[in-house]
Design an enzyme around this catalytic site. Structure first.
Site, PDB file in Angstrom:
ATOM      1  N   CYS A 124       0.844  -1.207   0.000  1.00 51.47           N
ATOM      2  CA  CYS A 124       0.000   0.000   0.000  1.00 51.47           C
ATOM      3  C   CYS A 124       0.875   1.251   0.000  1.00 51.47           C
ATOM      4  O   CYS A 124       0.373   2.360  -0.146  1.00 51.47           O
ATOM      5  CB  CYS A 124      -0.904   0.028   1.220  1.00 51.47           C
ATOM      6  SG  CYS A 124      -1.394  -1.588   1.805  1.00 51.47           S
TER       7      CYS A 124
ATOM      8  N   HIS B  58      -8.699   4.790  -0.915  1.00 50.56           N
ATOM      9  CA  HIS B  58      -7.364   4.198  -0.795  1.00 50.56           C
ATOM     10  C   HIS B  58      -7.136   3.174  -1.910  1.00 50.56           C
ATOM     11  O   HIS B  58      -7.124   1.969  -1.664  1.00 50.56           O
ATOM     12  CB  HIS B  58      -7.240   3.561   0.595  1.00 50.56           C
ATOM     13  CG  HIS B  58      -5.920   2.944   0.908  1.00 50.56           C
ATOM     14  ND1 HIS B  58      -4.728   3.369   0.361  1.00 50.56           N
ATOM     15  CD2 HIS B  58      -5.602   1.899   1.741  1.00 50.56           C
ATOM     16  CE1 HIS B  58      -3.734   2.608   0.835  1.00 50.56           C
ATOM     17  NE2 HIS B  58      -4.241   1.716   1.660  1.00 50.56           N
TER      18      HIS B  58
END
Ligand SMILES: [Zn+2]
Lengths: 380, 133
Positions: A83, A332
């Site tokens: 991420c 996200h």
């Protein structure tokens, strides 16, 4: 070493655009940033992406995106740090320009997560952890963060209500961001009463699965003025790693990679936490917001959640955080997130944002803190 | 499905075998080939006893693909007697009664299966230490 500046930024709206593919989104944001810089070519393209191989059965992103963006046979490749891939790609771009290797570089973060469904996405995200010794036990990525959260609440006697301040703040700030996925305010009760994902973490404490692409064009500070009157200067850029497994850390309530990357970035910039006026925190989970504030030097150990609950992270507060909605409400799209943070910080520094700041910081986390990049940007 | 991928880890996963650094004495789980403490590459297998206490835990309500069959289930970081922490599922326990510090012990259980006709992957889980009657 050359000083580096951002001369162009662009992104796609974050969400679930069924009609757009990974390449469509990456090309769209790349060109949005090139248009912003008023250029039609770069020397290199660095792509931040976590898992196109799993989400889209597609690798070779350097070639794919350079090809479809019409950039020809330039230097192009993908950088991966789960991420934290976007922040890692930006760090690589800064190195490429600072070293003198390339004059102008486009860094594009992209992730198309909704080409797979539900629990398959959960499985792919769990690849950010140690597959053989964490994920194999059926522990989702949320689950790992939930264990960090429980220990944090236990060690520092923190109430879940205080941690809810992070999602509430991010949603409030997303309202004005036309690129955000969730543009509505939420109340603390909604967070507390949302479905349990991994006890004690509820759904509204977690960033959504979504698609997005964001890009920044960087060049040397010296050349930047040829392109723009409002260059944004990269004052510090650092990336550090920590153990892949949460179980191998001395403490789980602090991320050593954040602490060391932040110290490095502060040193590069000659700045300290008190000089930073706005922060893009990696609030993928409420708990990460609290630990982030502490690791970056803005709050004492165990006081990060209180700092937020007291309203200090709001726009108009002492340290506005996640000013465009953060990971929770802007969204996200994992490998793109680090670039969304960079462009949101740049907007604030260019005077096009929501807070008036001379200097800001972005923190992008990969895994449970196994890869962390910290970027400090300042007005040119 | 890849059988070797699970087979090569099986002894370590069935019996909680990690490594011990011959130079500095540090024990590791999972097994390592380089000691992160002193950088020695002289390591030997080390058998952990499989007793520990809960350092932190969660209850998974939204499992990753392949683990839906046992939802909801508890997962934990277990601090072993020897000092290392392992990531594991908890089993044979009342989900309402788990707490940090609770003593637990290792058991061998099914982790997941590759569909109805695929291989079944086994490994350790931990359960509360039963009171001696
Ligand atoms: Zn050693």
């Amino acid at each position: 070493m050359e000083e580096v500046a951002i001369i162009g930024i662009g992104c796609t709206p974050v969400g679930e655009p069924w009609h757009k593919s990974l390449r469509n989104m990456a090309v769209e944001s790349t060109w949005a940033a090139m248009e912003d810089a008023a250029i039609d070519q770069v020397d290199a393209l660095i792509v931040g992406n976590m898992s196109s191989g799993n989400f889209n059965d597609q690798e070779s992103l350097g070639s794919l995106i350079a090809d479809y963006a019409g950039l020809g046979n330039i230097s192009a490749f993908k950088v991966e740090g789960a991420c934290g891939s976007g922040g890692a790609a930006f760090n690589a771009g800064v190195m490429a320009v600072a070293s003198g290797m390339h004059d102008t570089v486009c860094v594009t973060g992209v992730e198309k997560m909704t080409d797979v469904v539900g629990d398959n996405a959960t499985k792919i995200l769990a690849n950010a952890a140690d597959r053989e010794y964490e994920s194999i036990h059926g522990i989702s990525f949320v689950g790992l963060n939930a264990m960090i959260m429980r220990r944090y609440m236990y060690d520092y006697n923190v109430k879940k209500e205080d941690l809810c301040a992070f999602p509430v703040n991010s949603h409030k700030n997303a309202v004005h961001n036309k690129y955000a996925m969730f543009r509505q305010e939420i109340k603390m009760d909604a967070v507390l009463n949302s479905p349990m994902v991994a006890d004690p973490m509820t759904l509204m404490e977690c960033a959504p699965i979504c698609d997005g692409a964001a890009s920044a064009i960087i060049t040397t500070k010296e050349r930047a003025r040829e392109y723009t009157d409002t260059p944004v200067i990269v004052k510090g850029s650092s990336l550090k790693v920590d153990t892949i497994g949460v179980h191998d850390r001395k403490t789980v309530t602090s991320m050593k990679a954040t602490v060391t990357a932040a110290n490095d970035a502060y040193k590069q910039s000659g700045l300290s936490p008190s000089d930073i006026q706005t922060v893009e925190l990696h609030d993928a989970f409420s708990i990460m917001g609290a630990i982030g504030l502490e690791d970056l030097g803005f709050a004492e150990r165990g006081k990060g959640a209180r700092f937020a609950a007291e309203g200090q992270i709001g726009i108009g507060g002492k340290l506005p955080c996640c000013t465009f909605g953060g990971l929770k409400a802007r969204g996200h799209p994992v490998g793109a997130t680090g670039l969304y943070q960079i462009i949101e910080l740049s907007k604030n520094l260019r005077g096009e944002g929501v807070v008036d700041a001379e200097c800001g910081l972005a923190q992008n986390i990969g895994g449970t803190g196994s890869t962390v990049s910290v970027t400090i940007l300042g007005r040119g | 499905m890849s059988v070797p991928r699970h087979w090569r880890e099986s002894v370590k996963r069935y019996r909680l075998i990690g490594s011990k650094c011959k130079a500095c004495g540090k024990v590791h789980y999972p097994e390592r080939t380089v000691c992160p403490l002193c950088k020695s590459r002289e390591l030997e297998p080390f058998q952990f006893k499989g007793n520990g206490k809960i350092y932190s835990y969660t209850i998974i309500w939204a499992p990753p693909e392949g683990y839906e069959y046992c939802k909801p289930y508890a997962a934990a970081l277990v601090e072993l007697e020897e000092g290392e922490i392992v990531t594991t599922q908890l089993t044979d326990c009342d989900l309402e009664k788990i707490e940090i510090g609770m003593p637990v012990e290792i058991v061998l259980r099914k982790l997941f299966a590759y569909g109805e006709s695929g291989i079944i992957v086994y490994g350790y889980k931990f359960r509360p230490v039963l009171p001696i009657l």
